[in-house]
Design a protein around this motif. Structure first.
Motif, PDB file in Angstrom:
ATOM      1  N   CYS A  54       0.833  -1.208   0.000  1.00 54.76           N
ATOM      2  CA  CYS A  54       0.000   0.000   0.000  1.00 54.76           C
ATOM      3  C   CYS A  54       0.866   1.257   0.000  1.00 54.76           C
ATOM      4  O   CYS A  54       0.612   2.196  -0.772  1.00 54.76           O
ATOM      5  N   LYS A  55       1.871   1.277   0.845  1.00 54.90           N
ATOM      6  CA  LYS A  55       2.749   2.446   0.926  1.00 54.90           C
ATOM      7  C   LYS A  55       3.448   2.690  -0.408  1.00 54.90           C
ATOM      8  O   LYS A  55       3.625   3.840  -0.827  1.00 54.90           O
ATOM      9  N   LYS A  56       3.837   1.621  -1.063  1.00 50.23           N
ATOM     10  CA  LYS A  56       4.513   1.734  -2.356  1.00 50.23           C
ATOM     11  C   LYS A  56       3.610   2.378  -3.395  1.00 50.23           C
ATOM     12  O   LYS A  56       4.076   3.132  -4.271  1.00 50.23           O
ATOM     13  N   GLU A  57       2.307   2.102  -3.316  1.00 51.92           N
ATOM     14  CA  GLU A  57       1.349   2.642  -4.289  1.00 51.92           C
ATOM     15  C   GLU A  57       0.726   3.964  -3.850  1.00 51.92           C
ATOM     16  O   GLU A  57      -0.121   4.511  -4.558  1.00 51.92           O
ATOM     17  N   GLY A  58       1.112   4.457  -2.677  1.00 58.37           N
ATOM     18  CA  GLY A  58       0.520   5.703  -2.180  1.00 58.37           C
ATOM     19  C   GLY A  58      -0.891   5.514  -1.660  1.00 58.37           C
ATOM     20  O   GLY A  58      -1.679   6.471  -1.619  1.00 58.37           O
ATOM     21  N   ILE A  59      -1.217   4.290  -1.248  1.00 61.11           N
ATOM     22  CA  ILE A  59      -2.539   3.960  -0.699  1.00 61.11           C
ATOM     23  C   ILE A  59      -2.413   3.811   0.813  1.00 61.11           C
ATOM     24  O   ILE A  59      -1.478   3.188   1.315  1.00 61.11           O
ATOM     25  N   LYS A  60      -3.363   4.366   1.543  1.00 65.21           N
ATOM     26  CA  LYS A  60      -3.343   4.235   2.996  1.00 65.21           C
ATOM     27  C   LYS A  60      -3.831   2.843   3.400  1.00 65.21           C
ATOM     28  O   LYS A  60      -4.946   2.451   3.060  1.00 65.21           O
ATOM     29  N   PRO A  61      -3.012   2.072   4.134  1.00 69.77           N
ATOM     30  CA  PRO A  61      -3.446   0.743   4.562  1.00 69.77           C
ATOM     31  C   PRO A  61      -4.324   0.808   5.809  1.00 69.77           C
ATOM     32  O   PRO A  61      -3.982   1.472   6.784  1.00 69.77           O
ATOM     33  N   VAL A  62      -5.445   0.126   5.764  1.00 70.72           N
ATOM     34  CA  VAL A  62      -6.321  -0.018   6.926  1.00 70.72           C
ATOM     35  C   VAL A  62      -6.199  -1.482   7.357  1.00 70.72           C
ATOM     36  O   VAL A  62      -6.552  -2.381   6.583  1.00 70.72           O
ATOM     37  N   GLN A 265     -15.141   6.159   3.976  1.00 74.18           N
ATOM     38  CA  GLN A 265     -14.020   7.105   4.018  1.00 74.18           C
ATOM     39  C   GLN A 265     -13.814   7.633   5.429  1.00 74.18           C
ATOM     40  O   GLN A 265     -12.675   7.803   5.889  1.00 74.18           O
ATOM     41  N   LYS A 266     -14.909   7.868   6.132  1.00 69.26           N
ATOM     42  CA  LYS A 266     -14.826   8.342   7.514  1.00 69.26           C
ATOM     43  C   LYS A 266     -14.059   7.335   8.379  1.00 69.26           C
ATOM     44  O   LYS A 266     -13.198   7.707   9.183  1.00 69.26           O
ATOM     45  N   ILE A 267     -14.379   6.055   8.206  1.00 68.86           N
ATOM     46  CA  ILE A 267     -13.695   5.007   8.976  1.00 68.86           C
ATOM     47  C   ILE A 267     -12.218   4.940   8.600  1.00 68.86           C
ATOM     48  O   ILE A 267     -11.341   4.859   9.471  1.00 68.86           O
ATOM     49  N   ALA A 268     -11.927   4.966   7.301  1.00 67.38           N
ATOM     50  CA  ALA A 268     -10.540   4.915   6.837  1.00 67.38           C
ATOM     51  C   ALA A 268      -9.730   6.079   7.402  1.00 67.38           C
ATOM     52  O   ALA A 268      -8.560   5.921   7.791  1.00 67.38           O
ATOM     53  N   ASP A 269     -10.358   7.266   7.483  1.00 66.84           N
ATOM     54  CA  ASP A 269      -9.673   8.441   8.031  1.00 66.84           C
ATOM     55  C   ASP A 269      -9.345   8.265   9.514  1.00 66.84           C
ATOM     56  O   ASP A 269      -8.389   8.856  10.020  1.00 66.84           O
ATOM     57  N   MET A 270     -10.150   7.457  10.215  1.00 68.09           N
ATOM     58  CA  MET A 270      -9.906   7.223  11.642  1.00 68.09           C
ATOM     59  C   MET A 270      -8.812   6.185  11.892  1.00 68.09           C
ATOM     60  O   MET A 270      -8.329   6.059  13.006  1.00 68.09           O
ATOM     61  N   CYS A 271      -8.461   5.425  10.863  1.00 68.48           N
ATOM     62  CA  CYS A 271      -7.501   4.332  11.027  1.00 68.48           C
ATOM     63  C   CYS A 271      -6.112   4.777  10.577  1.00 68.48           C
ATOM     64  O   CYS A 271      -5.887   5.033   9.388  1.00 68.48           O
TER      65      CYS A 271
END
Length: 391
Positions: A54-62, A265-271
């Motif tokens: 995820c980090k390699k692709e610029g994606i936030k890992p949850v 998205q709200k949940i992802a932002d909290m993680c």
């Protein structure tokens, strides 16, 4: 974009998920998503590879897990009543939540395993801090009661999970893979949400990445269950909709519950779990009272030195002190104590161990602790003598 997949299985959901952890983030990025979760069945083995991908692709890992909740206490393992279980999605909000998630998952295997790794309400409550829970698929406890037309019991369990994880940390999960049971349950979940104030979240139970992968996934499930693709009694998914869908596809499934999409998205932002791979993370060894780790390692080594060498010379003393100083400087004292502890246990219980090698193969510390059985002083002298003769 404001949709995030929060219910995702990879190849680590053995013979059940076919999505590759290193490919999932690439697809999420292609779909324009900024975050992605991993929630394998009962395991967290893929977390580190997924995080790095995820980090390699610029994606936030949850980071999460789909756990199994025991119908009674996790220690009770009697027949069909305890073989049954309920699914529940857990997501770590931060590093403390991640530690709690690991404790839950480990306990489910070590103490609760009965057909599946299971956890109970008591231990969910004990380790609930900084964890978000989703009610999962049709296998979730709330959904199971709704399928049996037991609305009051479903409501009771939903409020219980909200109480365990705290207000705002439990969500009722909407899914639509074209199954009539889901359509029935979704309507009642929306009503339940309105009655209780427990928020909704939309997920797709992702088991493969592309829609066209469904056939290959069918074969994978056949391998898992020991069936052939032609067997009419084989276990099969009821549709080919268990893939990583776009936001547009997900929105089209829940036009009456747009807040369920926004909440992803709200949940992802909290993680926000962050790993530092430049720091060595070693467990702490619990030393006897009155000893620091450094002191206890030196104490054990000196005991071993005088037990193994009839007359301790300056050579052994200098070698031991030098090695101990290096181990202390490198921060590996607790590591040596932990290895000593399980080798000691094995020897006391008659469990066979090897001669001991690893990166400290010629270490006098390892020898005096009993980790290795080879005297490094003796064999160093033999080696030096043979080297001189060869020259």
């Amino acid at each position: 974009m404001s949709f995030v997949h929060l219910h995702v299985h990879s190849e680590y959901s053995l013979l059940d998920g076919s999505s590759r952890v290193k490919v999932l983030p690439k697809k999420a990025k292609e779909l324009g998503m900024n975050s992605l979760a991993l929630t394998d069945h009962g395991v967290m083995f893929g977390i580190i590879d997924f995080y790095k991908a995820c980090k390699k692709e610029g994606i936030k890992p949850v980071l999460g897990c789909e756990i199994y909740v025991a119908p009674r206490e996790l220690t009770l393992k009697e027949g069909k009543q305890d073989a049954a279980n309920y699914h529940l999605i857990l997501l770590a909000k931060n590093n403390e939540g991640y530690k709690n998630l690991m404790k839950i998952d480990s306990m489910a295997y070590v103490d609760g395993f009965y057909y599946k790794p299971r956890i109970d309400y008591e231990n969910l409550r004990k380790y609930s801090k900084d964890i978000i829970a989703l009610s999962a698929c049709l296998g979730g406890e709330v959904q199971q009661h709704l399928l049996k037309d037991n609305y009051e019991e479903a409501k009771k369990k939903a409020l219980l999970y909200e109480e365990i994880f705290g207000k705002g940390n439990f969500y009722l999960e909407l899914q639509d893979h074209g199954m009539e049971e889901q359509k029935k349950v979704n309507k009642i979940l929306i009503k339940l949400s309105q009655e209780t104030g427990i928020p909704l979240v939309a997920t797709n139970d992702v088991h493969y990445i592309e829609k066209d992968d469904s056939k290959a996934h069918e074969i994978l499930v056949c391998i898992q269950t020991g069936k052939t693709i032609d067997d009419p009694d084989r276990l099969e998914f009821e549709s080919n909709e268990f893939y990583l869908k776009s936001e547009e596809e997900m929105r089209s499934l829940f036009p009456e519950a747009s807040e369920a999409i926004e909440n992803t998205q709200k949940i992802a932002d909290m993680c926000n779990v962050e790993f530092d791979f430049n720091v060595t993370h070693l467990p702490k060894f619990d030393t006897p009272e009155g000893f620091t780790s450094d002191e206890y390692l030196r104490h054990l080594c000196r005991e071993g030195l005088h037990r193994l060498y009839e007359d301790v010379t300056e050579v052994e003393e200098e070698r031991l002190n030098y090695e101990l100083s290096v181990i202390e400087q490198m921060g590996y004292v607790d590591y040596f104590l932990i290895v000593w502890d399980f080798i000691r246990f094995a020897n006391e219980k008659g469990i066979v161990t090897g001669p001991g090698r690893g990166s400290g193969a010629g270490s006098i510390v390892a020898y005096t602790l009993g980790i290795t059985k080879i005297d490094p002083i003796k064999y160093n002298l033999i080696f030096e003598r043979e080297l001189r003769c060869a020259r």
